[in-house]
Motif scaffolding. Structure first.
Motif, mmCIF file in Angstrom:
data_model
loop_
_atom_site.group_PDB
_atom_site.id
_atom_site.type_symbol
_atom_site.label_atom_id
_atom_site.label_comp_id
_atom_site.label_asym_id
_atom_site.label_seq_id
_atom_site.Cartn_x
_atom_site.Cartn_y
_atom_site.Cartn_z
ATOM 1 N N ASP A 15 0.860 -1.184 0.000
ATOM 2 C CA ASP A 15 0.000 0.000 0.000
ATOM 3 C C ASP A 15 0.898 1.237 0.000
ATOM 4 O O ASP A 15 1.001 1.962 0.985
ATOM 5 N N SER A 16 1.551 1.471 -1.128
ATOM 6 C CA SER A 16 2.529 2.564 -1.215
ATOM 7 C C SER A 16 1.875 3.932 -1.066
ATOM 8 O O SER A 16 2.521 4.888 -0.647
ATOM 9 N N GLY A 17 0.592 4.051 -1.401
ATOM 10 C CA GLY A 17 -0.111 5.322 -1.263
ATOM 11 C C GLY A 17 -0.512 5.620 0.171
ATOM 12 O O GLY A 17 -0.959 6.740 0.473
ATOM 13 N N ARG A 18 -0.381 4.634 1.068
ATOM 14 C CA ARG A 18 -0.739 4.776 2.486
ATOM 15 C C ARG A 18 -2.173 5.285 2.671
ATOM 16 O O ARG A 18 -2.459 6.075 3.561
ATOM 17 N N ASP A 19 -3.075 4.814 1.791
ATOM 18 C CA ASP A 19 -4.476 5.242 1.898
ATOM 19 C C ASP A 19 -5.381 4.121 2.396
ATOM 20 O O ASP A 19 -6.597 4.267 2.436
ATOM 21 N N GLY A 20 -4.787 2.988 2.784
ATOM 22 C CA GLY A 20 -5.586 1.877 3.290
ATOM 23 C C GLY A 20 -6.152 0.989 2.195
ATOM 24 O O GLY A 20 -7.009 0.146 2.475
ATOM 25 N N TYR A 21 -5.664 1.150 0.954
ATOM 26 C CA TYR A 21 -6.149 0.341 -0.167
ATOM 27 C C TYR A 21 -4.972 -0.058 -1.061
ATOM 28 O O TYR A 21 -3.956 0.638 -1.129
ATOM 29 N N ILE A 22 -5.124 -1.183 -1.743
ATOM 30 C CA ILE A 22 -4.195 -1.586 -2.794
ATOM 31 C C ILE A 22 -4.915 -1.414 -4.117
ATOM 32 O O ILE A 22 -5.886 -2.125 -4.396
ATOM 33 N N ASP A 23 -4.469 -0.455 -4.903
ATOM 34 C CA ASP A 23 -5.145 -0.189 -6.172
ATOM 35 C C ASP A 23 -4.527 -1.040 -7.280
ATOM 36 O O ASP A 23 -3.674 -1.907 -7.027
ATOM 37 N N LEU A 24 -4.956 -0.788 -8.511
ATOM 38 C CA LEU A 24 -4.535 -1.617 -9.640
ATOM 39 C C LEU A 24 -3.019 -1.586 -9.832
ATOM 40 O O LEU A 24 -2.383 -2.630 -10.020
ATOM 41 N N MET A 25 -2.425 -0.410 -9.772
ATOM 42 C CA MET A 25 -0.989 -0.285 -9.997
ATOM 43 C C MET A 25 -0.194 -0.909 -8.847
ATOM 44 O O MET A 25 0.866 -1.511 -9.070
ATOM 45 N N GLU A 26 -0.688 -0.769 -7.631
ATOM 46 C CA GLU A 26 -0.006 -1.384 -6.491
ATOM 47 C C GLU A 26 -0.100 -2.904 -6.544
ATOM 48 O O GLU A 26 0.853 -3.609 -6.188
ATOM 49 N N LEU A 27 -1.239 -3.427 -7.011
ATOM 50 C CA LEU A 27 -1.381 -4.876 -7.185
ATOM 51 C C LEU A 27 -0.456 -5.361 -8.299
ATOM 52 O O LEU A 27 0.135 -6.447 -8.197
ATOM 53 N N LYS A 28 -0.318 -4.562 -9.343
ATOM 54 C CA LYS A 28 0.596 -4.891 -10.442
ATOM 55 C C LYS A 28 2.026 -5.037 -9.911
ATOM 56 O O LYS A 28 2.727 -6.007 -10.233
ATOM 57 N N LEU A 29 2.449 -4.091 -9.085
ATOM 58 C CA LEU A 29 3.787 -4.147 -8.502
ATOM 59 C C LEU A 29 3.940 -5.362 -7.593
ATOM 60 O O LEU A 29 4.987 -6.034 -7.600
ATOM 61 N N MET A 30 2.895 -5.667 -6.820
ATOM 62 C CA MET A 30 2.943 -6.822 -5.930
ATOM 63 C C MET A 30 3.172 -8.107 -6.708
ATOM 64 O O MET A 30 4.040 -8.920 -6.348
ATOM 65 N N MET A 31 2.399 -8.308 -7.762
ATOM 66 C CA MET A 31 2.518 -9.538 -8.540
ATOM 67 C C MET A 31 3.875 -9.633 -9.231
ATOM 68 O O MET A 31 4.439 -10.715 -9.384
ATOM 69 N N GLU A 32 4.413 -8.493 -9.654
ATOM 70 C CA GLU A 32 5.748 -8.494 -10.262
ATOM 71 C C GLU A 32 6.805 -8.871 -9.236
ATOM 72 O O GLU A 32 7.734 -9.629 -9.531
ATOM 73 N N LYS A 33 6.670 -8.340 -8.005
ATOM 74 C CA LYS A 33 7.627 -8.662 -6.955
ATOM 75 C C LYS A 33 7.553 -10.139 -6.574
ATOM 76 O O LYS A 33 8.557 -10.752 -6.192
ATOM 77 N N LEU A 34 6.356 -10.719 -6.670
ATOM 78 C CA LEU A 34 6.181 -12.137 -6.346
ATOM 79 C C LEU A 34 6.614 -13.046 -7.487
ATOM 80 O O LEU A 34 6.593 -14.274 -7.359
ATOM 81 N N GLY A 35 6.983 -12.447 -8.608
ATOM 82 C CA GLY A 35 7.440 -13.230 -9.747
ATOM 83 C C GLY A 35 6.327 -13.797 -10.600
ATOM 84 O O GLY A 35 6.540 -14.774 -11.332
ATOM 85 N N ALA A 36 5.133 -13.200 -10.533
ATOM 86 C CA ALA A 36 3.998 -13.665 -11.335
ATOM 87 C C ALA A 36 3.267 -12.469 -11.941
ATOM 88 O O ALA A 36 2.133 -12.184 -11.583
ATOM 89 N N PRO A 37 3.904 -11.746 -12.847
ATOM 90 C CA PRO A 37 3.270 -10.556 -13.436
ATOM 91 C C PRO A 37 1.980 -10.911 -14.170
ATOM 92 O O PRO A 37 1.861 -12.001 -14.741
ATOM 93 N N GLN A 38 1.027 -9.992 -14.117
ATOM 94 C CA GLN A 38 -0.286 -10.217 -14.723
ATOM 95 C C GLN A 38 -0.567 -9.136 -15.767
ATOM 96 O O GLN A 38 -0.012 -8.038 -15.722
ATOM 97 N N THR A 39 -1.454 -9.469 -16.686
ATOM 98 C CA THR A 39 -1.900 -8.474 -17.657
ATOM 99 C C THR A 39 -2.841 -7.479 -16.964
ATOM 100 O O THR A 39 -3.311 -7.719 -15.857
ATOM 101 N N HIS A 40 -3.100 -6.375 -17.661
ATOM 102 C CA HIS A 40 -4.004 -5.367 -17.099
ATOM 103 C C HIS A 40 -5.378 -5.980 -16.831
ATOM 104 O O HIS A 40 -5.973 -5.761 -15.760
ATOM 105 N N LEU A 41 -5.875 -6.780 -17.774
ATOM 106 C CA LEU A 41 -7.176 -7.431 -17.606
ATOM 107 C C LEU A 41 -7.129 -8.447 -16.478
ATOM 108 O O LEU A 41 -8.078 -8.575 -15.691
ATOM 109 N N GLY A 42 -6.000 -9.164 -16.382
ATOM 110 C CA GLY A 42 -5.860 -10.147 -15.312
ATOM 111 C C GLY A 42 -5.894 -9.500 -13.938
ATOM 112 O O GLY A 42 -6.518 -10.014 -13.005
ATOM 113 N N LEU A 43 -5.261 -8.332 -13.809
ATOM 114 C CA LEU A 43 -5.259 -7.606 -12.537
ATOM 115 C C LEU A 43 -6.666 -7.136 -12.177
ATOM 116 O O LEU A 43 -7.089 -7.225 -11.025
#
Length: 237
Positions: free
Chosen positions: A101-129
């Motif tokens: 939650d890099s925005g520190r707003d209490g939510y994980i948005d689309l871009m933050e989820l994208k970064l999470m999946m990349e860090k976990l080694g399983a990148p997803q498409t925009h539609l997949g996210l």
């Protein structure tokens, strides 16, 4: 002379009566305008109330038809709502949530989820996210609250996610153990009841362990301070 004075008095009286009629007419006009304004304001309020009621009825109908979910309270207790997880597991999930939650707003948005999946080694498409968020997005705001984040692991542990689901991949790749011992295997009410009691005892044991750990750390700090004072006094003598 008297007749002229009388004529002036009559003329003045006539002017006063005419001005009084004008003032009365203006007063009536003001009253009429105020009344009209009241009617207009009342109609606006009625229209506003009607629109609000209509919106509430529409939302209620959507909820009844399954097109929308009831709004949940902003504050919730994860330990009582997600009893299948231990305190340590929930704290691990919370740390992971805050990490991304890099925005520190209490939510994980689309871009933050994208970064999470990349860090976990399983990148997803925009539609997949977007589909990942949609699977647990109860309030349809297009982002994940902490409660919705916990739902990922709840669904994964309960076997409610498809094998090709991005959320299942997230749960598997995280370092959080989401196994539910005994909950799915309970065959009857008594086994489930025993499991619930066992979970409660485990929960209390974890709290006591945390308290004992804090006491131990405090005792160690006291010993260190005492040793430091003794060392200091030895040098000052």
């Amino acid at each position: 002379m008297a007749s002229q004075e009388l004529a002036e008095k009559l003329q003045r009286r006539l002017q006063l009566e005419e001005s009084g009629a004008a003032v009365e007419g203006e007063a009536e006009a003001v009253k009429g305008a105020a009344a009209a304004g009241e009617v207009e304001e009342r109609s606006c309020l009625t229209a506003s109330a009607g629109a609000e009621l209509s919106a509430k009825l529409c939302r209620r109908q959507d909820i009844n038809e399954g097109a929308a979910q009831p709004r949940r309270a902003a504050v919730f207790n994860p330990y009582t709502e997600f009893k299948e997880f231990s305190r340590r597991q929930i704290k691990d999930m919370e740390r992971m949530f805050r990490l991304y939650d890099s925005g520190r707003d209490g939510y994980i948005d689309l871009m933050e989820l994208k970064l999470m999946m990349e860090k976990l080694g399983a990148p997803q498409t925009h539609l997949g996210l977007k589909n990942m968020i949609k699977e647990v997005d109860e309030d349809f705001d297009g982002k994940l609250s902490f409660r919705e984040f916990l739902l990922i692991f709840h669904k994964a542990a309960a076997g409610e996610l498809e094998e090709d689901s991005g959320l299942l991949t997230l749960a598997k790749l995280s370092e959080i153990d989401v196994s539910i011992e005994g909950v799915k295997g309970a065959k009857n009410f008594f086994e489930a009841k025993a499991q619930a009691l066992s979970s409660a005892s485990k929960f209390e044991a974890e709290i006591k362990a945390e308290q004992d750990e804090r006491k131990r750390e405090e005792e160690e700090r006291k010993h260190r301070r005492a040793a430091f004072r003794e060392l200091k006094s030895a040098f000052t003598q």
